[in-house]
Design a protein around this motif. Structure first.
Motif, PDB file in Angstrom:
ATOM      1  N   THR B  96       0.913  -1.059   0.246  1.00 49.68           N
ATOM      2  CA  THR B  96       0.282  -0.425  -0.159  1.00 49.68           C
ATOM      3  C   THR B  96       1.277   1.255   0.159  1.00 49.68           C
ATOM      4  OG1 THR B  96      -0.142   0.528   2.478  1.00 49.68           O
ATOM      5  CG2 THR B  96      -1.538  -1.079   1.356  1.00 49.68           C
ATOM      6  N   ARG B  97       2.144   1.290   0.212  1.00 48.11           N
ATOM      7  CA  ARG B  97       3.158   2.455   0.880  1.00 48.11           C
ATOM      8  C   ARG B  97       2.990   3.129   1.314  1.00 48.11           C
ATOM      9  NH1 ARG B  97       7.065   2.320  -3.204  1.00 48.11           N
ATOM     10  NH2 ARG B  97       6.697   0.812  -4.666  1.00 48.11           N
ATOM     11  N   GLU B  98       1.675   3.245   2.109  1.00 48.02           N
ATOM     12  CA  GLU B  98       1.084   4.251   3.196  1.00 48.02           C
ATOM     13  C   GLU B  98       1.870   3.941   4.506  1.00 48.02           C
ATOM     14  OE1 GLU B  98      -1.743   5.863   4.114  1.00 48.02           O
ATOM     15  OE2 GLU B  98      -1.760   5.467   0.917  1.00 48.02           O
ATOM     16  N   PHE B  99       2.273   2.919   4.790  1.00 47.04           N
ATOM     17  CA  PHE B  99       3.001   2.914   6.857  1.00 47.04           C
ATOM     18  C   PHE B  99       4.493   3.190   6.248  1.00 47.04           C
ATOM     19  CE2 PHE B  99       4.402   0.343  10.025  1.00 47.04           C
ATOM     20  CZ  PHE B  99       3.422   1.368  10.530  1.00 47.04           C
ATOM     21  N   ARG B 100       5.269   3.960   6.923  1.00 47.12           N
ATOM     22  CA  ARG B 100       6.727   3.972   6.939  1.00 47.12           C
ATOM     23  C   ARG B 100       6.988   3.371   8.869  1.00 47.12           C
ATOM     24  NH1 ARG B 100       8.577   3.134   2.920  1.00 47.12           N
ATOM     25  NH2 ARG B 100      10.190   3.923   3.333  1.00 47.12           N
ATOM     26  N   GLY B 101       6.254   2.563   9.668  1.00 47.93           N
ATOM     27  CA  GLY B 101       6.635   2.875  10.550  1.00 47.93           C
ATOM     28  C   GLY B 101       7.149   1.148  10.680  1.00 47.93           C
ATOM     29  N   ARG B 102       7.751   0.593  11.519  1.00 50.74           N
ATOM     30  CA  ARG B 102       8.145  -0.144  11.849  1.00 50.74           C
ATOM     31  C   ARG B 102       7.286  -1.759  12.011  1.00 50.74           C
ATOM     32  NH1 ARG B 102      14.086  -0.326  11.424  1.00 50.74           N
ATOM     33  NH2 ARG B 102      14.250   1.870  12.477  1.00 50.74           N
ATOM     34  N   TYR B 103       7.868  -3.199  11.913  1.00 52.04           N
ATOM     35  CA  TYR B 103       5.966  -4.024  12.280  1.00 52.04           C
ATOM     36  C   TYR B 103       6.679  -4.668  13.248  1.00 52.04           C
ATOM     37  CZ  TYR B 103       5.010  -2.791   7.561  1.00 52.04           C
ATOM     38  OH  TYR B 103       4.412  -2.170   6.800  1.00 52.04           O
ATOM     39  N   HIS B 104       5.791  -5.850  13.857  1.00 50.72           N
ATOM     40  CA  HIS B 104       5.812  -6.568  14.685  1.00 50.72           C
ATOM     41  C   HIS B 104       5.189  -8.263  14.186  1.00 50.72           C
ATOM     42  CE1 HIS B 104       7.792  -8.438  18.563  1.00 50.72           C
ATOM     43  NE2 HIS B 104       6.456  -9.197  18.682  1.00 50.72           N
ATOM     44  N   VAL B 105       5.580  -9.264  14.063  1.00 49.47           N
ATOM     45  CA  VAL B 105       4.869 -10.682  13.719  1.00 49.47           C
ATOM     46  C   VAL B 105       4.492 -11.448  14.940  1.00 49.47           C
ATOM     47  CG1 VAL B 105       4.576 -12.095  12.533  1.00 49.47           C
ATOM     48  CG2 VAL B 105       5.966 -10.135  11.088  1.00 49.47           C
ATOM     49  N   LEU B 106       3.127 -11.052  14.640  1.00 50.84           N
ATOM     50  CA  LEU B 106       2.980 -12.477  16.372  1.00 50.84           C
ATOM     51  C   LEU B 106       3.134 -13.707  16.034  1.00 50.84           C
ATOM     52  CD1 LEU B 106      -0.450 -10.624  17.007  1.00 50.84           C
ATOM     53  CD2 LEU B 106       2.164 -10.408  18.363  1.00 50.84           C
ATOM     54  N   GLY B 107       3.211 -14.318  14.608  1.00 49.89           N
ATOM     55  CA  GLY B 107       3.187 -15.869  14.485  1.00 49.89           C
ATOM     56  C   GLY B 107       2.115 -16.234  14.884  1.00 49.89           C
ATOM     57  N   GLY B 108       0.720 -15.251  14.410  1.00 50.35           N
ATOM     58  CA  GLY B 108      -0.858 -16.165  14.643  1.00 50.35           C
ATOM     59  C   GLY B 108      -1.524 -14.659  15.309  1.00 50.35           C
ATOM     60  N   ALA B 109      -3.003 -15.589  15.758  1.00 50.80           N
ATOM     61  CA  ALA B 109      -3.626 -14.967  17.045  1.00 50.80           C
ATOM     62  C   ALA B 109      -4.072 -15.865  17.743  1.00 50.80           C
ATOM     63  CB  ALA B 109      -4.780 -15.074  15.254  1.00 50.80           C
ATOM     64  N   ILE B 110      -5.207 -14.883  18.889  1.00 47.01           N
ATOM     65  CA  ILE B 110      -5.719 -16.468  19.720  1.00 47.01           C
ATOM     66  C   ILE B 110      -6.534 -17.451  19.152  1.00 47.01           C
ATOM     67  CG2 ILE B 110      -6.494 -15.695  21.357  1.00 47.01           C
ATOM     68  CD1 ILE B 110      -4.794 -13.061  22.333  1.00 47.01           C
ATOM     69  N   SER B 111      -6.612 -18.148  19.535  1.00 49.16           N
ATOM     70  CA  SER B 111      -8.053 -18.492  18.999  1.00 49.16           C
ATOM     71  C   SER B 111      -8.088 -19.553  20.107  1.00 49.16           C
ATOM     72  CB  SER B 111      -7.360 -19.624  18.104  1.00 49.16           C
ATOM     73  OG  SER B 111      -8.194 -20.571  17.479  1.00 49.16           O
ATOM     74  N   PRO B 112      -9.151 -20.409  21.013  1.00 48.03           N
ATOM     75  CA  PRO B 112      -8.807 -20.755  22.175  1.00 48.03           C
ATOM     76  C   PRO B 112      -9.767 -22.148  21.184  1.00 48.03           C
ATOM     77  CG  PRO B 112     -10.239 -19.332  22.691  1.00 48.03           C
ATOM     78  CD  PRO B 112      -9.658 -18.947  20.944  1.00 48.03           C
ATOM     79  N   ILE B 113      -9.981 -22.108  20.214  1.00 47.32           N
ATOM     80  CA  ILE B 113     -10.365 -23.077  19.864  1.00 47.32           C
ATOM     81  C   ILE B 113      -9.116 -24.695  18.852  1.00 47.32           C
ATOM     82  CG2 ILE B 113     -11.478 -24.031  17.911  1.00 47.32           C
ATOM     83  CD1 ILE B 113     -13.798 -22.245  18.167  1.00 47.32           C
ATOM     84  N   LEU B 146     -13.232 -13.266  13.992  1.00 49.04           N
ATOM     85  CA  LEU B 146     -12.997 -13.572  15.214  1.00 49.04           C
ATOM     86  C   LEU B 146     -11.614 -13.917  16.565  1.00 49.04           C
ATOM     87  CD1 LEU B 146     -15.486 -14.344  16.956  1.00 49.04           C
ATOM     88  CD2 LEU B 146     -14.530 -16.502  16.583  1.00 49.04           C
ATOM     89  N   GLU B 147     -10.833 -14.726  15.590  1.00 49.84           N
ATOM     90  CA  GLU B 147      -8.892 -14.802  16.461  1.00 49.84           C
ATOM     91  C   GLU B 147      -8.676 -13.362  16.487  1.00 49.84           C
ATOM     92  OE1 GLU B 147     -10.338 -16.869  13.510  1.00 49.84           O
ATOM     93  OE2 GLU B 147     -11.049 -18.605  15.204  1.00 49.84           O
ATOM     94  N   GLY B 148      -9.024 -12.401  15.104  1.00 47.69           N
ATOM     95  CA  GLY B 148      -7.684 -11.842  15.037  1.00 47.69           C
ATOM     96  C   GLY B 148      -8.506 -10.484  16.037  1.00 47.69           C
ATOM     97  N   GLU B 149      -9.321 -10.039  16.137  1.00 43.07           N
ATOM     98  CA  GLU B 149     -10.338  -9.031  17.277  1.00 43.07           C
ATOM     99  C   GLU B 149     -10.260  -9.757  18.904  1.00 43.07           C
ATOM    100  OE1 GLU B 149     -12.014  -6.047  16.192  1.00 43.07           O
ATOM    101  OE2 GLU B 149     -12.514  -6.539  14.055  1.00 43.07           O
ATOM    102  N   ALA B 150     -10.314 -10.574  18.489  1.00 42.77           N
ATOM    103  CA  ALA B 150      -9.850 -10.993  20.177  1.00 42.77           C
ATOM    104  C   ALA B 150      -8.413 -11.023  20.497  1.00 42.77           C
ATOM    105  CB  ALA B 150      -9.684 -12.637  20.113  1.00 42.77           C
ATOM    106  N   THR B 151      -7.571 -11.076  19.491  1.00 42.87           N
ATOM    107  CA  THR B 151      -6.001 -10.918  19.700  1.00 42.87           C
ATOM    108  C   THR B 151      -5.558  -9.196  20.011  1.00 42.87           C
ATOM    109  OG1 THR B 151      -6.000 -12.597  18.357  1.00 42.87           O
ATOM    110  CG2 THR B 151      -3.846 -11.410  18.990  1.00 42.87           C
ATOM    111  N   ALA B 152      -6.708  -8.421  18.952  1.00 42.77           N
ATOM    112  CA  ALA B 152      -6.411  -7.307  19.350  1.00 42.77           C
ATOM    113  C   ALA B 152      -6.833  -6.238  20.502  1.00 42.77           C
ATOM    114  CB  ALA B 152      -6.995  -6.102  18.050  1.00 42.77           C
TER     115      ALA B 152
END
Lengths: 199, 199
Positions: B96-113, B146-152
């Motif tokens: 998108t070239r919209e973001f010039r900051g840095r990242y943090h990769v979680l390696g997934g999302a919280i998912s109780p299931i 669902l998982e992404g929202e829970a993680t956020a």
């Protein structure tokens, strides 16, 4: 976009048939996160195929040995020969369990547009095979499309003078299908090939 | 059904995501008929990925070196940190070239299931990264499911007390889409997040 080696893998995967850029990316990330043991098994399978698979000297089917399993099987009927375009057609026909004869794999179909003529197919090998006189029926099982029909017509004209029974697989409605969804050509063929019901 | 090594390759290909039995067969036959040089290039790319790709020690993105290209780039804004689930999300955002900051990769999302909790993700590493005090805004860019929202939500509760500005990517109608084809949830979110037009 990705670090060099990941992008290289995405590019290589993208060359495979039916794998678009998104699928290539998904597969590459799957491989990245896979157990290296699983990836090595895939690599081994690829290497084995390149190194070990050859084509049966008799019928042209893929084979691990000089003769494929079907050609090596003495119980198969040597009087009926089914001519197909590709090895995967052999597998498709074998799955029906309807056919107990032998095969001949042409390696493609005649296609003037793609510049494929009879000399590019295993036609000469077919004629040589017929010289022994064991074969009495040839079933032309090339694809029911333009190239397959052209190939079947060419072979029929070539083989008929040799006194062989030359047949073609029936065209018609797919079993389990809906008449209203059949295309005109298929429906036309189904009329043409209609059978008398003995009831 | 096929000679051993071909069947092995079909089986291995069938384990890849999005590759069904028919696709695996098509790819295997494509490989059989390919120039061995092309297959060796694919094998090399697979081996390279397994041997060379690692994960950036700072952000967890895929990387050929200890630090990924983005973390190693001094021109990126270190005050804004975008938290994503996977490396492919980094690529999507970079496009998108919209973001010039840095990242943090979680390696997934919280998912109780699926039994994935915060301890299975790179949450501890995120908190450690924030200790330097350089970061002032955290953009939670986990998936809008669902998982992404829970993680956020989990991360927002964890990070707010640290005095950080915590934001979430906007949900709403996809640009170029049709309002009538939007699902209820998306349309509801679009209403919720409506903006005042300054005209």
């Amino acid at each position: 976009m990705y670090e060099g080696v990941v992008q290289d893998l995405i590019d290589e995967l993208g060359h495979l048939p039916g794998v678009g850029p998104k699928s290539a990316q998904r597969i590459a990330f799957h491989i990245l996160q896979s157990d290296p043991v699983d990836v090595r098994r895939l690599v081994l399978a690829l290497n084995e195929v390149v190194e070990k698979v050859r084509f049966c000297v008799v019928c042209g089917n893929v084979s691990a040995d000089e003769k494929c399993r079907i050609c090596a099987d003495a119980r198969r009927d040597g009087t009926v020969l089914c001519v197909v375009e590709e090895s995967k057609d052999v597998v498709a026909i074998e799955k029906t369990r309807e056919f107990r004869g032998r095969y001949h794999v042409l390696g493609g179909a005649i296609s003037p547009i793609e510049g494929v003529g009879p000399d590019d197919l295993r036609v000469k090998e077919l004629v040589t095979r017929l010289a022994s006189g064991e074969v009495t029926e040839i079933i032309l099982a090339t694809d029911p499309n333009l190239e397959g029909e052209a190939t079947a017509t060419y072979l029929a004209r070539l083989l008929k003078p040799m006194g062989l029974k030359v047949t073609r697989l029936a065209s018609g409605l797919p079993v389990g299908g809906d008449l209203e969804y059949a295309d005109e050509l298929t429906l036309g063929r189904a009329f043409e090939g209609r059978r008398l019901l003995d009831v």
